[in-house]
Design a protein around this motif. Structure first.
Motif, mmCIF file in Angstrom:
data_model
loop_
_atom_site.group_PDB
_atom_site.id
_atom_site.type_symbol
_atom_site.label_atom_id
_atom_site.label_comp_id
_atom_site.label_asym_id
_atom_site.label_seq_id
_atom_site.Cartn_x
_atom_site.Cartn_y
_atom_site.Cartn_z
ATOM 1 N N MET A 111 -45.175 15.672 66.200
ATOM 2 C CA MET A 111 -44.631 14.824 67.262
ATOM 3 C C MET A 111 -45.612 14.786 68.443
ATOM 4 S SD MET A 111 -40.540 15.544 67.300
ATOM 5 C CE MET A 111 -40.723 17.248 67.805
ATOM 6 N N SER A 168 -35.486 12.417 68.528
ATOM 7 C CA SER A 168 -36.266 11.821 67.445
ATOM 8 C C SER A 168 -35.445 11.754 66.160
ATOM 9 C CB SER A 168 -37.544 12.630 67.204
ATOM 10 O OG SER A 168 -38.329 12.695 68.367
ATOM 11 N N ASN A 170 -42.899 10.273 70.472
ATOM 12 C CA ASN A 170 -42.670 10.848 69.145
ATOM 13 C C ASN A 170 -42.359 9.756 68.128
ATOM 14 O OD1 ASN A 170 -42.862 13.380 70.329
ATOM 15 N ND2 ASN A 170 -40.660 13.709 70.399
#
Length: 474
Positions: A349, A315, A436
């Motif tokens: 997330m 991410s 995410n």
């Protein structure tokens, strides 16, 4: 080629290694030569994804679909060389994360209009993030119960296979305290993105305040930040143009390094996780449409970003592309894109800290011969949603989220039961990371639309963002 130089230093001691390296080079050359008129950036990325998947399966086929592919010399050597390009690309993107977050946040604040409300941005980001991750947890729990994830007859066998201990788990107060940066340099080293957002916000607010009385003194600082912001964005676009070439080895490595037998062992868990991600994706499209935005436009413009998230499994590594997509393609203001995008790499997330720990709770509960009741369901939603505020957006941290979730629901002692899941972590980390990132994009759209700041003309324009991307790539 049976000597130390080829086997241990050069890591090319098998003819098949050479063949697959030549194949990768040829594939990258073909992708780079695809005509821009027929293949825009997103089309190239999607093409690279399909090729990477096929290449990974071919490696598995040549290897004979072994239980442990990494025991074979050519697989070990090939994937190591592939990682030079794939992981190297992710390293270059992550290189920009710290300066991008700090400069973007400060740049946003010092250029804010006087009537802008930073407090509303923070409040709405927290509310939207926690609500969406709570929904993700509920979806994970519900699907786990419906499909009876973890229910097997050989409970003792699986427990006996477990050798890992649950990781150290901090309580929620210590987790939140750790996000407050006592040392900004340490926050940079540890990729404490929320900590950097807090530090950068304080610097930006202080500089903005001083500009009202001492503009002639702080003006050089303003000019420096504005110049750095332009330079860093240009650097990001220059690196992003290599994404199609990096996607091929990234996905090929993931498929090649994991044996089919290891994947089949926890096949139900994998299928349910992918299904949960798909359902959350639909929920996000519905949420975006409820705020008056066309969900199909937002999906189409986020395609290349989602593929990068799926293949990179980071991410944080996607953050520069996330912010660029939000601002250039979706019309989100720089303030919202920088703040919500940066915040979303560490907190809330929906994949790693939402769906996954929820499914592991159901998996472990069923494996131990118990069932999930309403008390455990409610407890899991609360514990996992709150603990999602402290999970870093890098590969592997979903294991920590699972540890926190199991500990918070009284299942810490049964952590070794998830060993079969951890064995195929890359396979399930791909959809988790994609969720995410798209969750962060969704949150930013909702927050910016609720603040009435989103540029709807840019959002609706199918060519928005393509012009700047193309100019940077030429």
């Amino acid at each position: 080629m049976n000597n130390v130089f080829f086997q241990q230093f050069l890591m090319i001691s098998d003819v098949k290694t050479i063949i697959f390296l030549i194949a990768l080079i040829a594939i990258i050359m073909v992708i780079n030569r695809l005509p821009k008129q027929k293949f825009n950036f997103s089309a190239k990325v999607m093409t690279a994804t399909v090729i990477g998947l096929i290449l990974g399966l071919v490696i598995q086929f040549v290897a004979g679909f072994p239980n442990d592919p990494m025991e074979l010399t050519f697989v070990r050597e090939t994937t190591l060389w592939y990682s030079l390009l794939g992981s190297g690309f992710i390293s270059l993107v992550r290189m920009l994360v710290i300066p991008l977050v700090m400069v973007s946040i400060i740049h946003v604040i010092i250029n804010m209009k006087e009537d802008a409300n930073l407090g509303s941005l923070v409040k709405r980001t927290l509310v939207v993030s926690l609500v969406m991750v709570a929904v993700a947890v509920a979806v994970g729990l519900a699907l786990g119960i419906i499909f009876k994830v973890g229910k097997v007859d050989t409970v003792n066998t699986v427990v006996a296979q477990g050798g890992k201990q649950i990781r150290e788990v901090k309580n929620i107060v210590d987790t939140l305290k750790a996000l407050i940066p006592s040392n900004p340099v340490e926050a940079m080293v540890n990729l404490n993105i929320v900590g950097l957002v807090i530090f950068s916000s304080i610097v930006g607010v202080a500089a903005k305040r001083m500009s009202k009385k001492y503009m002639d003194i702080v003006k050089p600082f303003f000019d420096l930040i504005n110049a750095l912001q332009k330079i860093i964005v240009s650097m990001a676009m220059s690196i992003i143009k290599w994404m199609p070439a990096a996607v091929v080895p990234l996905l090929a490595n993931t498929i090649a390094q994991k044996g089919v037998h290891a994947i089949a062992e926890v096949g139900k868990f994998i299928v349910v996780l992918y299904l949960a991600v798909a359902i959350m994706f639909i929920i996000q499209m519905i949420a975006v449409s409820l705020f008056g935005l066309n969900p199909f436009t937002y999906v189409k413009k986020s395609t290349s970003l989602l593929i990068l998230a799926f293949t990179s499994r980071s991410s944080v590594g996607c953050l520069p592309v996330t912010i660029s997509t939000l601002t250039n393609k979706l019309g989100v203001t720089e303030s919202t894109a920088s703040f919500v995008g940066s915040f979303g790499t560490t907190a809330g997330m929906q994949g790693c800290a939402g769906v996954f720990p929820a499914l592991t709770i159901v998996f472990v509960t069923h494996m131990s011969g118990n069932s999930v009741d309403m008390t455990l369901f409610a407890m899991a939603v609360i514990v996992v949603a709150i603990s999602s505020l402290g999970i870093a957006g890098i590969p592997g941290t979903a294991t920590m989220a699972a540890s926190v979730g199991l500990s918070g629901t009284g299942l810490a002692a049964l952590f070794p039961m998830i060993n079969p899941i951890l064995a195929i972590d890359p396979i399930i980390d791909m959809p988790r990371t994609m969720l995410n990132v798209i969750g962060s994009v969704t949150n930013a759209l909702i927050v910016d639309k609720s603040l009435g700041q989103i540029d709807l003309n840019t959002y609706s324009n199918p060519l928005a963002g393509n012009e700047s991307t193309s100019s940077e790539m030429e």
